[in-house]
Design an enzyme around this catalytic site. Structure first.
Site, PDB file in Angstrom:
ATOM      1  CG  ASP A  63      -1.763  -1.247   1.344  1.00 24.66           C
ATOM      2  OD1 ASP A  63      -2.163  -1.786   0.300  1.00 24.66           O
ATOM      3  OD2 ASP A  63      -1.989  -1.709   2.470  1.00 24.66           O
ATOM      4  CD  GLU A 238      -9.586  -2.014  -1.532  1.00 26.14           C
ATOM      5  OE1 GLU A 238     -10.098  -2.091  -0.410  1.00 26.14           O
ATOM      6  OE2 GLU A 238      -8.944  -2.954  -2.047  1.00 26.14           O
TER       7      GLU A 238
END
Length: 563
Positions: A63, A238
């Site tokens: 991420d 997302e």
């Protein structure tokens, strides 16, 4: 002062740095640790001034989020329940990275006690606001305080603020966008308006953000419901980010879930609040449609962020995985880097049908021999004479004094928390950064009855491998949902007082376990051990294997299986 040294001093974890004292019955001394990585994909000639290797951050670095101030780039990664939390890196060329420490490095900032392993610190976003010369990291502590912000003026100095909660912001993956006019916005993943039409149905929302009060104001605006093709019912919309490019607003988000179906989609609008028009040829990044037998395979690409260089070029960082077979990988989600091209105002990270390249050209790189490598094949070792550097991690927030150096190595004290519980065991470890590797340590003391001291390859509380000594045996324990004794040999009377060197030789989803007493030769305890149980494919979740040192009790089930 590095983060670990500052952390340990503030928490009194280094109780007697540089001094010696006799070991207690619940303590184990480790005389050193070494790691060697040797992946075939990295065995190639690369011009370090004009080419780089992907991933740029090998091993568990998921991420990624990136920002720039002047000529300085800053990058952060998720850390889930590892502590210290949110590693932060600095670079001048986007390729050669130096870890500055951690964003959350004080126990009061990040209480991870008892949180489920793959919950806690999700997908941090780092951004720089030129209007008030402040850096922000916005984040979600799932199962904890949920969405919050920390900030600082100087990432080199650290000292990030205590978390500022954002109780109005639900969901995950928040990020900040600072517009040219000084206004600020917060966007995030959340539940869709009305009822969910499918289980993973999510939406993206936008709030105005007050940078004086550090809170959202007004009501949220719906940016995107479901995904770029609502009828296709895409999974898990997302990881949203907004950018300004040629006077238009660009929305970048992930779709398809974070495993093999992962992808990145792009949209644009003339207004920050939309409506946003999807790129006609989405996704702008994915590997899900490529042949399974392609060389140097990378999967699960997505969760991208972008940054503009001072000369106007754009680059993207994103996560990807390097499987050794099918979709098994023990190294976790890693950070990759690619240049961005633009098509009618939409960013394209990788055209359809293109595989993520291992070697990428980039002129003007600035290699620094003093930097420790973050990719490629490398080796390193430590005797712990200078304590622990920022490579080392714990599991959850430490609440007691269980680690010290004593001039002859690193001493861990059994704190009563075993590695198979949602707690903070006496464990410190580093990322497995290669599919093929060797890890070695020396247990330089005896181990008292009922305890274990040695190496741990840790994926989560239900998936791990232990290799070390008890008071009367050299043992190997593997957990694949439940713990079992793989091998055990008794400690002979002549060896009981000697040091024990442990070596793990990993290759893909297998490993050999070797040990040596004192200066003697190595003996194989277990050969061709199946370690696919340590892969994310098997264990699920979002992290990779952490290789480290552990002392504590063994699982009763493992002891029973060895009888």
């Amino acid at each position: 002062m590095n983060t670990f040294r500052r952390l340990f001093l503030s928490c009194t974890l280094l109780a007697s740095l540089g001094g010696c004292r006799s070991l207690g019955p619940d303590e184990v001394r480790f005389a050193g640790f070494s790691y060697v990585g040797r992946d075939a994909r990295f065995e190639r000639a690369v011009d370090s001034c004009s080419e780089y290797l992907n991933p740029v951050l090998a091993g568990f670095h998921p991420d990624p989020s990136i920002c720039r101030k002047g000529d300085d780039y800053f990058l952060v990664n998720s850390s889930f329940t590892f502590y210290p939390s949110i590693p932060i890196f600095h670079s001048r060329d986007l390729v050669h990275w130096r870890q500055l420490g951690f964003v959350l490095d004080r126990p009061e900032q990040v209480p991870l006690d008892s949180l489920r392993f793959n919950r806690a610190i999700y997908a941090p976003d780092i951004s720089y606001n030129p209007h008030n010369d402040t850096f922000y990291v916005i984040n979600t502590c799932v199962d904890g305080i949920e969405n919050f912000i920390v900030k600082c003026r100087d990432p080199f100095a650290g000292n990030w603020s205590d978390p500022i909660p954002l109780p109005e912001v639900e969901g995950i993956d928040p990020s900040l966008f600072f517009d040219d006019d000084g206004r600020a916005y917060l966007l995030h993943n959340g539940m869709p308006p009305g009822e969910r039409q499918w289980n993973s149905h999510r939406a993206l929302w936008l709030w105005e953000f007050d940078t004086v009060a550090d809170r959202v104001v007004g009501e949220p605006v719906l940016l995107l419901d479901g995904g770029v093709d609502f009828a296709a019912q895409p999974e898990w919309l997302e990881g949203p980010h907004i950018y300004k490019h040629d006077g238009e607003y660009v929305l970048l988000a992930a779709e398809g879930g974070t495993y093999e179906g992962h992808s990145q989609v792009a949209l644009k609008s003339s207004s920050v609040k939309g409506p946003y028009v999807p790129y006609p040829r989405n996704p702008v990044l994915t590997q899900r449609d490529l042949p399974a037998d392609r060389p140097d395979k990378v999967t699960s690409t997505g969760h991208a962020d972008m940054v503009r260089t001072p000369d106007g070029q754009w680059y993207s960082v994103f996560l990807g995985c390097r499987p050794y077979a099918d979709d098994f990988y023990n190294t976790g989600r890693e950070t990759f880097l690619l240049p961005v091209t633009w098509d009618d105002g939409f960013p394209v990270i990788l055209p359809p049908g293109r595989a993520v390249p291992t070697v990428v050209r980039k002129e003007g790189l600035q290699p620094d021999p003093a930097l420790r490598p973050t990719t490629g094949n490398f080796a390193w070792s430590t005797d712990f004479s200078e304590g622990l550097d920022d490579r080392w991690l714990m599991i959850r927030t430490p609440r007691s004094e269980w680690l010290r150096t004593d001039g002859r190595g690193l001493v861990l004290r059994d704190n009563g928390h075993t590695i198979d519980l949602a707690a903070n065991p006496a464990f410190v470890g580093v990322r497995q950064q290669h599919t093929d590797f060797t890890a070695e340590t020396t247990v330089a003391s005896a181990v008292s009855e009922g305890r274990f001291g040695g190496l741990a390859l840790f994926q989560n509380e239900r998936h791990y491998l232990l290799f070390g000594r008890t008071h009367d045996a050299v043992v190997a324990v593997r957990a694949d949902g439940g713990a079992e004794m793989l091998a055990s040999v008794p400690v002979g009377e002549a060896d009981a007082a000697k040091s024990l060197t442990l070596r793990v030789l990993g290759s893909g989803g297998r490993c050999d376990l070797e040990y040596a007493w004192g200066d003697g030769p190595f003996t194989v305890l277990a050969q061709d051990v199946d370690t696919r149980c340590l892969s994310t494919h098997t264990a699920r979740g979002f992290n990779g294997v952490i290789i480290g040192l552990y002392t504590g009790r063994l699982s009763p089930a493992a002891l029973a299986s060895g009888e």
